[in-house]
Write an enzyme that holds these catalytic residues in place. Structure first.
Site, PDB file in Angstrom:
ATOM      1  N   ARG A 104     -11.510  -1.674   3.574  1.00  0.00           N
ATOM      2  CA  ARG A 104     -10.254  -2.047   4.236  1.00  0.00           C
ATOM      3  C   ARG A 104      -9.761  -0.845   5.016  1.00  0.00           C
ATOM      4  O   ARG A 104     -10.401   0.201   5.012  1.00  0.00           O
ATOM      5  CB  ARG A 104      -9.217  -2.531   3.221  1.00  0.00           C
ATOM      6  CG  ARG A 104      -8.813  -1.491   2.211  1.00  0.00           C
ATOM      7  CD  ARG A 104      -7.693  -2.018   1.320  1.00  0.00           C
ATOM      8  NE  ARG A 104      -7.435  -1.091   0.226  1.00  0.00           N
ATOM      9  CZ  ARG A 104      -6.578  -1.311  -0.758  1.00  0.00           C
ATOM     10  NH1 ARG A 104      -5.892  -2.446  -0.816  1.00  0.00           N
ATOM     11  NH2 ARG A 104      -6.388  -0.422  -1.707  1.00  0.00           N
TER      12      ARG A 104
ATOM     13  N   CYS B 210      -7.436   1.006  13.821  1.00  0.00           N
ATOM     14  CA  CYS B 210      -6.702   2.056  14.524  1.00  0.00           C
ATOM     15  C   CYS B 210      -5.358   1.475  14.938  1.00  0.00           C
ATOM     16  O   CYS B 210      -5.299   0.466  15.619  1.00  0.00           O
ATOM     17  CB  CYS B 210      -7.484   2.493  15.762  1.00  0.00           C
ATOM     18  SG  CYS B 210      -6.452   3.390  16.921  1.00  0.00           S
TER      19      CYS B 210
ATOM     20  N   ASN C 125       0.121  -2.960   4.269  1.00  0.00           N
ATOM     21  CA  ASN C 125       0.046  -2.591   2.857  1.00  0.00           C
ATOM     22  C   ASN C 125      -0.190  -1.092   2.742  1.00  0.00           C
ATOM     23  O   ASN C 125      -1.141  -0.579   3.332  1.00  0.00           O
ATOM     24  CB  ASN C 125      -1.108  -3.346   2.186  1.00  0.00           C
ATOM     25  CG  ASN C 125      -1.116  -3.156   0.685  1.00  0.00           C
ATOM     26  OD1 ASN C 125      -0.312  -3.767  -0.024  1.00  0.00           O
ATOM     27  ND2 ASN C 125      -2.003  -2.317   0.201  1.00  0.00           N
ATOM     28  N   GLU C 126       0.681  -0.425   2.023  1.00  0.00           N
ATOM     29  CA  GLU C 126       0.556   1.021   1.801  1.00  0.00           C
ATOM     30  C   GLU C 126       0.163   1.757   3.094  1.00  0.00           C
ATOM     31  O   GLU C 126      -0.889   2.408   3.162  1.00  0.00           O
ATOM     32  CB  GLU C 126      -0.439   1.316   0.679  1.00  0.00           C
ATOM     33  CG  GLU C 126       0.063   0.859  -0.678  1.00  0.00           C
ATOM     34  CD  GLU C 126      -0.855   1.260  -1.833  1.00  0.00           C
ATOM     35  OE1 GLU C 126      -2.018   1.610  -1.586  1.00  0.00           O
ATOM     36  OE2 GLU C 126      -0.400   1.225  -2.974  1.00  0.00           O
TER      37      GLU C 126
ATOM     38  N   CYS D 211      -6.617   8.556  12.995  1.00  0.00           N
ATOM     39  CA  CYS D 211      -7.806   8.173  13.730  1.00  0.00           C
ATOM     40  C   CYS D 211      -7.885   9.086  14.948  1.00  0.00           C
ATOM     41  O   CYS D 211      -6.879   9.434  15.533  1.00  0.00           O
ATOM     42  CB  CYS D 211      -7.668   6.701  14.135  1.00  0.00           C
ATOM     43  SG  CYS D 211      -8.783   6.123  15.407  1.00  0.00           S
TER      44      CYS D 211
ATOM     45  N   CYS E 174      -9.648   8.491  17.816  1.00  0.00           N
ATOM     46  CA  CYS E 174     -10.296   7.774  18.919  1.00  0.00           C
ATOM     47  C   CYS E 174      -9.612   8.082  20.259  1.00  0.00           C
ATOM     48  O   CYS E 174      -8.590   8.758  20.309  1.00  0.00           O
ATOM     49  CB  CYS E 174     -10.274   6.275  18.645  1.00  0.00           C
ATOM     50  SG  CYS E 174      -8.673   5.513  18.924  1.00  0.00           S
TER      51      CYS E 174
ATOM     52  N   CYS F 194      -6.000   6.973  20.472  1.00  0.00           N
ATOM     53  CA  CYS F 194      -5.100   7.896  19.759  1.00  0.00           C
ATOM     54  C   CYS F 194      -4.915   9.189  20.547  1.00  0.00           C
ATOM     55  O   CYS F 194      -3.839   9.772  20.562  1.00  0.00           O
ATOM     56  CB  CYS F 194      -5.614   8.169  18.351  1.00  0.00           C
ATOM     57  SG  CYS F 194      -5.364   6.732  17.272  1.00  0.00           S
TER      58      CYS F 194
ATOM     59  N   GLU G 243       4.244  -2.931  -6.741  1.00  0.00           N
ATOM     60  CA  GLU G 243       3.037  -2.904  -7.570  1.00  0.00           C
ATOM     61  C   GLU G 243       3.307  -1.974  -8.739  1.00  0.00           C
ATOM     62  O   GLU G 243       3.257  -0.754  -8.598  1.00  0.00           O
ATOM     63  CB  GLU G 243       1.831  -2.405  -6.757  1.00  0.00           C
ATOM     64  CG  GLU G 243       1.472  -3.315  -5.599  1.00  0.00           C
ATOM     65  CD  GLU G 243       0.233  -2.847  -4.840  1.00  0.00           C
ATOM     66  OE1 GLU G 243      -0.540  -2.034  -5.370  1.00  0.00           O
ATOM     67  OE2 GLU G 243       0.057  -3.305  -3.693  1.00  0.00           O
TER      68      GLU G 243
ATOM     69  N   TRP H 287     -11.592   1.246  -9.768  1.00  0.00           N
ATOM     70  CA  TRP H 287     -12.532   0.554  -8.883  1.00  0.00           C
ATOM     71  C   TRP H 287     -13.918   0.692  -9.519  1.00  0.00           C
ATOM     72  O   TRP H 287     -14.320  -0.126 -10.324  1.00  0.00           O
ATOM     73  CB  TRP H 287     -12.487   1.162  -7.480  1.00  0.00           C
ATOM     74  CG  TRP H 287     -11.299   0.740  -6.663  1.00  0.00           C
ATOM     75  CD1 TRP H 287     -10.232  -0.001  -7.071  1.00  0.00           C
ATOM     76  CD2 TRP H 287     -11.086   1.026  -5.276  1.00  0.00           C
ATOM     77  NE1 TRP H 287      -9.361  -0.188  -6.031  1.00  0.00           N
ATOM     78  CE2 TRP H 287      -9.849   0.417  -4.916  1.00  0.00           C
ATOM     79  CE3 TRP H 287     -11.790   1.713  -4.290  1.00  0.00           C
ATOM     80  CZ2 TRP H 287      -9.334   0.502  -3.604  1.00  0.00           C
ATOM     81  CZ3 TRP H 287     -11.267   1.789  -3.003  1.00  0.00           C
ATOM     82  CH2 TRP H 287     -10.059   1.181  -2.660  1.00  0.00           C
TER      83      TRP H 287
HETATM   84  C1  GAL Z   1      -2.875  -0.423  -4.302  1.00  0.00           C
HETATM   85  C2  GAL Z   1      -2.953  -1.420  -3.170  1.00  0.00           C
HETATM   86  C3  GAL Z   1      -3.386  -2.781  -3.654  1.00  0.00           C
HETATM   87  C4  GAL Z   1      -4.549  -2.663  -4.563  1.00  0.00           C
HETATM   88  C5  GAL Z   1      -4.261  -1.705  -5.688  1.00  0.00           C
HETATM   89  C6  GAL Z   1      -5.445  -1.544  -6.602  1.00  0.00           C
HETATM   90  O1  GAL Z   1      -2.915   0.880  -3.827  1.00  0.00           O
HETATM   91  O2  GAL Z   1      -1.735  -1.567  -2.522  1.00  0.00           O
HETATM   92  O3  GAL Z   1      -3.713  -3.575  -2.553  1.00  0.00           O
HETATM   93  O4  GAL Z   1      -5.615  -2.216  -3.806  1.00  0.00           O
HETATM   94  O5  GAL Z   1      -3.944  -0.460  -5.169  1.00  0.00           O
HETATM   95  O6  GAL Z   1      -6.500  -0.872  -5.997  1.00  0.00           O
HETATM   96 ZN    ZN Z   2      -7.356   5.483  17.053  1.00  0.00          ZN
END
Ligand code: GAL
Ligand code: ZN
Length: 663
Positions: free
Chosen positions: A105, A109, A143-144, A153, A155, A158, A304, A312
């Protein structure tokens, strides 16, 4: 808003037949809100302009029928393969000049104009479609933001944007040459077009260029979020907009980003495998919540909150019984109005197969589910009352992204980290049960009895004046080593000895210093010798008096910590990094002089924190340890939740109510 507990939910990962069971179990657990869809672009637009929102509408409606509202995320942190096929140059370039490809993910850019066209099309349709949906209450943008964008980036798009940004900031390239000190190593530019992104060099880099680059990247991310927020507000004016921040993370200046949000949200994983083991210490977590509250000076949401083992490829420790609830209520104690747990059910596919949630892979309610249920049963009614209330600390610590960037670029000492340094000061107060706010340097400081401003490395005449005025008017200020070293563009100050004009405030001069590479030093304070780390400013007194002296080095018996009266206030200068013991004793001395009262007394690992409304004070006592603990409160409170006053079971959270403190 009446919404206080929730979960992050990915119905698209599970068969349609399961959704009803999920909704029922959520309702029984006390879930009032879910966040969905922030990584589901392909599912919602499998080909250009072909929108499939039905499945999400169905999920929203089903949840709504169980009284659960939805927050929808714009899925712009993971553009689908068909977009990448059409516009491969959307994929970012790293410092080595390599393209980072599809398959994870954040392969985007944020300055790329073609990417913005895709986003405008999608987000417009998305926002329109859910604008009047009674089940939807708000939006999360991307997200984050900044996560995984460490070096990205570089490129061409940028580069062009960076050049424009520099043009706006400096006007002419001569001014840039001056501000970046390009006389060094023949780095002068004839035009802005010659300035590149900071691709990897043969050796060395220009600290002023790097500071501007980091500020530009932050501005780009803020622009990216702002631009999306405008699309949503145009098409869906009645919903709130938020974003999930990451505590102290510094890819984007969160004070700027917070300005666009209706409220700030945060993500926190205390027992992530990358954290200190067995988990991030409770004092550091507390500081995270306090800085998050500081970004907008408002209560926030946890978007979260860790609910299960996190990992992971590798996993962190399992959460002990009670630990999840203690961490969740810690968030609340520091100003969270809602806690959303990540994630509802542990995912069976993809990178996050081992990032556990409220339910395990099997989907059967177990220990964690029951704990979450007990938590909502106990605290939902109080959370309704807490909503909007704020902690009201008497102590502030100054926090700045620009200072953080400058120390990222040149740590001075290899182990010096800006946020770690702030955390060390913070801990001295946290352990003594004294609440703290994080503030920006130019904020109005007058409400605080004591302001700690560590590492004021980049300095401006305005900031010097601001600190001098604060102390002159009766404020108490702590300044430290590496203060007043550089100007705003990261060039060294040359007009006087360190710490510049603040030397008049502190009654000192720092003509020399020592970097404690691979060694520690000593300080004599009172009759005791203490360990110090990383750095020694060699101080000449110019009116201040010494309260501690070095006991090591050729500068032994010279001042290490000084105190100076200035106007109606007092300023301390700490010329080194105190070890934990010295930090504790010095801060005990300083808080006594400032007449700052701790909330109570207890061992480390027992937290005390308050939130205040117009009339009431709620006091939280949280046991972050696996042992029984005792504590003592200073002040009159009534126990609302908890078995036994002055005594805590492992991981117990107790709640008290009291009258407003008189200021
Ligand atoms: C966070 C992210 C979520 C999920 C979670 C667990 O940083 O916002 O989308 O990825 O970690 O990895
Ligand atoms: Zn870029």
């Amino acid at each position: 808003m009446g919404i206080h507990f929730g979960v992050d939910y990915y119905p698209e990962h599970w068969p349609r037949e399961r959704w009803e069971t999920d909704a029922r179990l959520m309702k029984e657990m006390g879930v009032q809100v879910v966040r969905m869809a922030e990584f589901s672009w392909f599912k919602m637009e499998p080909a250009e302009g072909e929108f499939h929102f039905e499945w999400l509408e169905e999920a929203v409606a089903l949840l709504d029928s169980y009284g659960i509202k939805s927050i929808l995320g714009t899925p712009t942190a993971a553009p689908p393969a068909w977009i990448i096929q059409k516009n491969p140059e959307i994929q970012p370039i790293d410092r080595q000049g390599r393209r980072r490809h599809f398959g994870g993910r954040h392969h985007d850019c944020q300055s790329n104009p073609d990417y913005r066209v895709h986003i405008r099309r999608f987000v417009t349709a998305f926002a329109k479609r859910f604008a009047d949906n009674p089940g939807v209450i708000g939006w999360q943008i991307d997200n984050e933001l900044g996560n995984s964008h460490g070096d990205l980036c570089m490129c061409d798009s940028c580069k062009r944007q960076f050049q424009k940004w520099l043009g706006r900031k400096y006007g002419t390239v001569e001014v840039l040459n001056e501000a970046w000190g390009t006389a060094f190593w023949s780095q002068g530019y004839n035009s802005f077009e010659q300035v590149g992104t900071p691709l990897i060099t043969a050796v060395g880099e220009n600290p002023s260029a790097m500071l501007d680059w980091k500020c530009y990247c932050s501005d780009l991310i803020v622009d990216f979020a702002d631009w999306q927020a405008q699309i949503i507000r145009e098409n869906c004016p009645s919903h709130f907009i938020t974003h999930n921040f990451m505590c102290f993370d510094n890819k984007v200046d969160y004070y700027d980003l917070a300005g666009l949000m209706d409220f700030v949200s945060n993500d926190i994983y205390p027992a992530g495998h990358w954290q200190k083991q067995p988990h991030q210490p409770d004092n550091e977590l507390a500081a995270c919540h306090d800085v998050i509250r500081g970004y907008k000076k408002k209560p926030f949401w946890m978007m979260e909150q860790q609910s299960g083992m996190a990992g992971w490829e590798i996993m962190g420790r399992a959460l002990e019984p009670g630990q999840m609830a203690a961490w969740a209520m810690q968030s609340v104690a520091h100003g969270a109005d809602a806690v959303v747990f990540f994630r509802w059910r542990t995912c069976a596919m993809g990178t996050e197969q081992y990032w556990h949630g409220i339910l395990g892979h099997s989907g059967n309610p177990g220990r964690i589910y029951n704990e979450a249920k007990r938590l909502t049963e106990t605290f939902t009614k109080y959370m309704e009352e807490f909503e909007g209330s704020m902690p009201c600390p008497e102590v502030a610590i100054v926090h700045s992204f620009r200072q953080n960037y400058a120390f990222d670029i040149q740590p001075n000492h290899p182990q010096l980290r800006y946020v770690e340094q702030l955390q060390k000061y913070y801990k001295a107060f946290y352990d003594r049960k004294i609440p703290v706010d994080f503030v920006q340097d130019m904020d109005d400081l007058s409400q605080y009895k004591l302001v700690i401003a560590p590492l004021q490395y980049l300095m401006t005449p305005e900031l010097e004046q601001h600190y001098m005025d604060y102390v002159a008017d009766g404020g108490n200020l702590v300044l430290t080593m590496r203060t007043g070293v550089k100007d705003a563009t990261n060039l060294c100050m040359t007009d006087r000895e360190l710490p510049g004009r603040l030397g008049d405030l502190c009654g000192i001069e720092v003509p020399e210093y020592d970097c404690l590479l691979e060694t520690t030093g000593g300080v004599l304070y009172g009759k005791k010798e203490y360990e110090i780390e990383k750095w020694c400013d060699i101080i000449t007194l110019k009116g201040a008096h010494q309260i501690a002296e070095y006991s090591t080095g050729f500068y032994k018996q010279t001042p290490a910590i000084t105190e100076n009266k200035y106007g109606s206030g007092t300023v301390w200068y700490i010329g080194t990094e105190p070890g934990e013991e010295l930090m504790e004793d010095i801060m005990t001395y300083i808080t006594r002089i400032c007449e700052i009262e701790p909330l109570g007394t207890a061992a480390d690992g027992v937290e005390m924190m308050t939130r205040e409304s117009e009339e009431k004070v709620w006091l939280f006592v949280i046991n972050h340890t696996a042992d029984e603990q005792v504590y003592h409160l200073h002040g009159m409170y009534t126990l609302l939740e908890g078995a036994c006053e002055e005594f805590l079971q492992p991981y117990e959270v107790q709640l008290f109510e009291g009258y407003k403190r008189r200021k």
